[in-house]
Scaffold this motif. Sequence first.
Motif, short mmCIF file in Angstrom:
data_model
loop_
_atom_site.label_atom_id
_atom_site.label_comp_id
_atom_site.label_asym_id
_atom_site.label_seq_id
_atom_site.Cartn_x
_atom_site.Cartn_y
_atom_site.Cartn_z
N VAL A 89 0.83 -1.16 -0.10
CA VAL A 89 -0.03 -0.04 0.10
C VAL A 89 0.78 1.35 -0.18
O VAL A 89 1.98 1.11 0.69
N GLY A 92 2.77 3.41 -4.71
CA GLY A 92 2.39 3.92 -6.02
C GLY A 92 1.64 3.20 -7.36
O GLY A 92 1.88 3.32 -8.31
N THR A 94 -1.62 2.68 -7.68
CA THR A 94 -2.65 3.59 -8.51
C THR A 94 -1.90 4.73 -9.52
O THR A 94 -2.29 4.97 -10.59
N SER A 95 -0.87 5.38 -8.86
CA SER A 95 -0.21 6.41 -9.68
C SER A 95 0.48 5.96 -10.69
O SER A 95 0.30 6.48 -11.96
N ASN A 187 9.73 2.17 -7.69
CA ASN A 187 9.05 3.49 -7.89
C ASN A 187 9.63 4.80 -6.96
O ASN A 187 10.14 4.22 -6.05
N LYS A 188 9.26 5.76 -7.31
CA LYS A 188 9.53 6.99 -6.51
C LYS A 188 10.96 7.39 -6.57
O LYS A 188 11.58 7.62 -5.71
#
Length: 370
Positions: A89, A92, A94-95, A187-188
């Motif tokens: 959760v 990312g 959904t992003s 991610n990120k």
Amino acid sequence: GEFITVKELAEKMKKSPAEVIKKLMMLGVMATINQEIDADTATIVAQEFGFEVEVKVEQDAETLYMQEPEDDPADLQPRPCVVTVMGHVDHGKTSLLDAIRETNVTATEAGGITQHIGAYQVEHNNKKITFLDTPGHEAFTAMRARGAKVTDIAILVVAADDGVMPQTVEAINHAKAAGVPIIVAINKIDRPDANPERVKQQLTEYGLVAEEWGGDTIMVPVSAKTRQGLEDLLEMILLVAEMLELKANPNRPARGTVIEAELDKGRGPVATVLVQNGTLSVGDNLVAGTTWARVRAMMDYKGRRVKKATPSMPVEVLGFSEVPYAGDQFFVVPDEKTARQIAEKRASRKREEEFRAAMPRVSLEDLFNQ
Ligand code: GDP
Ligand code: MG
């Protein structure tokens, strides 16, 4: 083996269902009127009533249309891959799904409005990729519990600033259990505290070793925020898809899986389905779980009406009798009557099972000792 319901057996002998149930009880079988009993039991009961029994094995409509006839390899054509995004959760998912969708939409048609139907397709290097828009392992598990295998490739999203977390591990286990290849999206990476190397290190503990570390897991650094690395990710998805040699036969009645379903106030039961083999057309009749549909209209993920849906294409379908469940598998049958009959038979079988599960178990001894 073969089965017959108590009611059908009674009708064949011109007896009342109560008489048959009574006879069954004397044989130690507790049965209700719609319950299916096997051929051996039915034979004994019928003989008790003085009938001669001949068991004819006839294939019923359900078995006939549920079975997937083998495709001739010559009829198979390449189909787009179907991808699911999984991970912890807030890492990312959904992003990332939104970023991929938006990048693609703005690239192909300015101002294009996408509609949420639970799945979408993008085109990269003239090849399509289907993304299931229901992130999280819950949807995945629900589908697998119903025996549906919809995903070809799992994208495991791991936030570079947070690393491997409990749901990351769960996702890995789910993908492995389903035998689905994993591509890791780290991610990120735009974040100052991002540490992609640490993520790679942590993943080795779960058997995922990056290619650059001598393993065979593709890991792509991305940022859903800045969109960095998204092209690479799509590239890698297509690469893995190519190795999988995914094929289907578009020239046969469709079958596939319900991805999402709901009751729409204006339109009635609406389901997003993924066509997995064959072609689904407006006017087709289908069975999905205990529901059926005469396909009244279909919409693609952009909300455009379509007349046909080919393999790996997600479409919204109108015309269901009731709301099916996510994970229900569907198959097309020749006519509405057959669709309705199969669905009703399944629904009554399900009610019967639920009823029996809820019924306290009583043995004959219990009855006579009262
Ligand atoms: P999900 O729970 O996995 O679906 O995660 P979300 O997509 O909802 O993202 C969780 C949070 O992380 C949100 O506040 C996002 O804006 C943020 N986020 C997602 N991707 C990135 C990224 O690539 N970079 C940065 N800086 N933030 C991100
Ligand atoms: Mg989310």
